[in-house]
Design a protein around this motif. Structure first.
Motif, short mmCIF file in Angstrom:
data_model
loop_
_atom_site.label_atom_id
_atom_site.label_comp_id
_atom_site.label_asym_id
_atom_site.label_seq_id
_atom_site.Cartn_x
_atom_site.Cartn_y
_atom_site.Cartn_z
N ALA A 157 0.81 -1.22 0.00
CA ALA A 157 0.00 0.00 0.00
C ALA A 157 0.85 1.27 0.00
CB ALA A 157 -0.94 0.00 1.21
N GLY A 158 2.17 1.13 0.12
CA GLY A 158 3.05 2.29 0.09
C GLY A 158 3.36 2.72 -1.34
N GLY A 159 4.25 3.69 -1.47
CA GLY A 159 4.55 4.25 -2.78
C GLY A 159 5.18 3.25 -3.73
N LEU A 296 -3.61 6.22 -6.92
CA LEU A 296 -2.57 5.99 -5.92
C LEU A 296 -1.85 7.27 -5.52
CD1 LEU A 296 0.43 5.94 -7.54
CD2 LEU A 296 -0.47 3.76 -8.32
N THR A 297 -2.48 8.43 -5.81
CA THR A 297 -1.83 9.71 -5.57
C THR A 297 -2.67 10.61 -4.68
OG1 THR A 297 -0.75 9.62 -7.74
CG2 THR A 297 -0.88 11.76 -6.69
N GLU A 298 -2.00 11.26 -3.74
CA GLU A 298 -2.63 12.28 -2.89
C GLU A 298 -1.81 13.55 -3.01
OE1 GLU A 298 -3.17 13.27 1.90
OE2 GLU A 298 -2.98 11.19 1.23
N GLU A 299 -2.48 14.69 -3.14
CA GLU A 299 -1.79 15.98 -3.21
C GLU A 299 -1.75 16.63 -1.83
OE1 GLU A 299 -2.79 19.00 -5.95
OE2 GLU A 299 -2.39 17.79 -7.73
N VAL A 300 -0.58 17.18 -1.48
CA VAL A 300 -0.38 17.90 -0.23
C VAL A 300 0.36 19.19 -0.56
CG1 VAL A 300 0.80 17.91 1.99
CG2 VAL A 300 -0.37 15.85 1.23
N GLY A 301 -0.19 20.33 -0.17
CA GLY A 301 0.47 21.60 -0.43
C GLY A 301 1.74 21.77 0.39
N LEU A 302 2.64 22.61 -0.07
CA LEU A 302 3.92 22.82 0.61
C LEU A 302 3.72 23.20 2.09
CD1 LEU A 302 6.97 22.70 0.01
CD2 LEU A 302 6.88 25.14 -0.52
N PRO A 303 2.74 24.07 2.44
CA PRO A 303 2.57 24.39 3.86
C PRO A 303 2.15 23.20 4.73
CG PRO A 303 1.50 26.04 2.46
CD PRO A 303 1.86 24.88 1.58
N ARG A 320 1.19 7.40 -3.22
CA ARG A 320 2.16 8.47 -3.42
C ARG A 320 1.62 9.82 -2.95
NH1 ARG A 320 6.31 8.87 -3.90
NH2 ARG A 320 6.74 10.02 -5.81
N ILE A 321 2.50 10.65 -2.40
CA ILE A 321 2.16 12.03 -2.08
C ILE A 321 2.92 12.94 -3.01
CG2 ILE A 321 2.27 13.86 -0.36
CD1 ILE A 321 2.09 11.81 1.80
N ILE A 322 2.19 13.76 -3.77
CA ILE A 322 2.86 14.76 -4.60
C ILE A 322 2.59 16.15 -4.00
CG2 ILE A 322 2.84 13.39 -6.68
CD1 ILE A 322 0.53 15.09 -7.68
N VAL A 323 3.54 17.03 -4.21
CA VAL A 323 3.48 18.37 -3.64
C VAL A 323 3.52 19.38 -4.77
CG1 VAL A 323 4.53 19.99 -2.04
CG2 VAL A 323 4.72 17.52 -1.60
N PRO A 324 2.37 19.98 -5.15
CA PRO A 324 2.39 21.02 -6.17
C PRO A 324 3.03 22.29 -5.62
CG PRO A 324 0.19 20.79 -5.25
CD PRO A 324 1.03 19.72 -4.61
N ILE A 325 4.01 22.80 -6.35
CA ILE A 325 4.77 23.95 -5.88
C ILE A 325 4.67 25.12 -6.84
CG2 ILE A 325 7.09 24.79 -5.30
CD1 ILE A 325 7.70 21.97 -4.26
#
Length: 330
Positions: A157-159, A296-303, A320-325
């Motif tokens: 279940a991990g990346g 399989l992707t979750e978005e998390v902001g930089l803050p 997976r966690i992606i961080v839109p910057i």
């Protein structure tokens, strides 16, 4: 000035914060990149929380991955406007990394963005997906083909595990997923797992040789789990090992290796040669179902990266966690 997650050390205390950083502080390098997306990986979470001595020098910007657009280049392979990605090379540990609006690195560490990926998709894959592809390639090099039997994926279940399940299932393998989160069974079956096993079946000491079951395996856990996986490999089976979420020890015997000809293939993504990186990304462009990336992707902001790092280490995040910057460039 640019925004970044900055890790600082005061005596024995490590603290992380969202900070404004002067761009004159960027480390040496011949390519400066405007970061569009980064990621949050297990190693990043360890660095941000200070739970393990991942960071080699302070202050440090974490982020072992990033994708973005070249702003300035003194490297012959890249020019302003090129889309690039980076995975590993000690970035986020010894050299400022991708959880920032800007990054300056050695151009030899970069790879051109592969078609058909967008910058966002490149980070949805990230080091975890690229490592998963290296593991699949390692199994192929050792003649683990779909007709040989079931392939096991631990930490599924991990990346790394999520992408490995998706890749192997698309390539025609019968994939069995192992997870400590049984509630993720529906998610793993949607990625292509034929069966889902509870990690508890692998965490207690077992026999040096168990009943032969697995033709191949991708292991991200290490420790007792890896020992039990090796013990249950089929004759001349191969385990591609790339992680240590369950510990660095390997409490096993030589029996699987000298009596069944089992191969334990170590997979390193950090210092992997560039030609192999490019081949792994080429294979991902062919063998990964991009429709499964969103699942399989979750978005998390930089803050929110610092709080997400704690959740990741607590096993509260899947995939997976992606961080839109920055901005995705056309």
């Amino acid at each position: 000035m640019f925004q970044a997650i900055l890790i600082e050390k005061d005596g024995g205390d490590v603290r992380s914060s969202l900070s404004d950083v002067d761009d004159q502080r960027l480390p040496p390098g011949d390519v400066t990149v405007r970061v569009a997306y980064s990621t949050l990986n297990y190693k990043d979470a360890l660095a941000i929380t200070g739970k393990a001595p991942v960071v080699r020098s302070f202050p440090m910007i974490p982020g072992i991955d990033f994708a973005g657009v070249v702003e300035h280049s003194d490297h012959p392979a890249y020019k302003t406007g090129d889309k690039v990605a980076l995975n590993g090379w000690g970035v986020g540990e010894q050299h400022w990394g991708g959880l920032a609006q800007q990054a300056r690195v050695n151009g030899d560490w970069l790879v051109p963005l592969q078609n058909p990926f967008t910058l966002r998709q490149a980070m949805a894959i990230g080091t975890a997906g690229y490592t998963a592809m290296l593991c699949v390639m390692a199994l192929e090099w050792h003649d683990v083909t779909p007709d040989k039997g079931e392939v096991l994926v631990t930490g599924a279940a991990g990346g790394v595990g999520s992408v490995a399940v998706a890749l192997l299932s698309k390539l025609g393998y019968d994939v069995v997923a192992v997870t400590g989160r049984p509630e993720e069974a529906v998610y793993l079956r949607a990625l292509g797992a034929k069966d889902v096993l509870d990690r508890a079946q692998f965490t207690e000491p077992g026999k040096p040789l168990a009943k032969e079951r697995w033709a191949g395996a991708v292991d991200v856990v290490g420790g007792q789990v890896l020992a039990n996986v090796c013990a249950a490999m089929k004759y001349r089976g191969t385990v591609a090992a790339c992680g240590l979420a369950g510990g660095m020890s390997l409490p096993t015997t030589v029996a699987p290796f000298i009596l069944r000809g089992v191969t334990l293939a170590g997979v390193d993504s950090v210092m992997c040669p560039k030609e192999l990186r490019i081949e792994a990304w080429r294979r991902l462009s062919e063998d990964l179902d991009l429709d499964k990336l969103d699942a399989l992707t979750e978005e998390v902001g930089l803050p929110d990266v610092i709080s997400a790092a704690a959740r990741l280490l607590d096993g509260q995040i899947r995939g997976r966690i992606i961080v839109p910057i920055g901005t995705e460039m056309a």
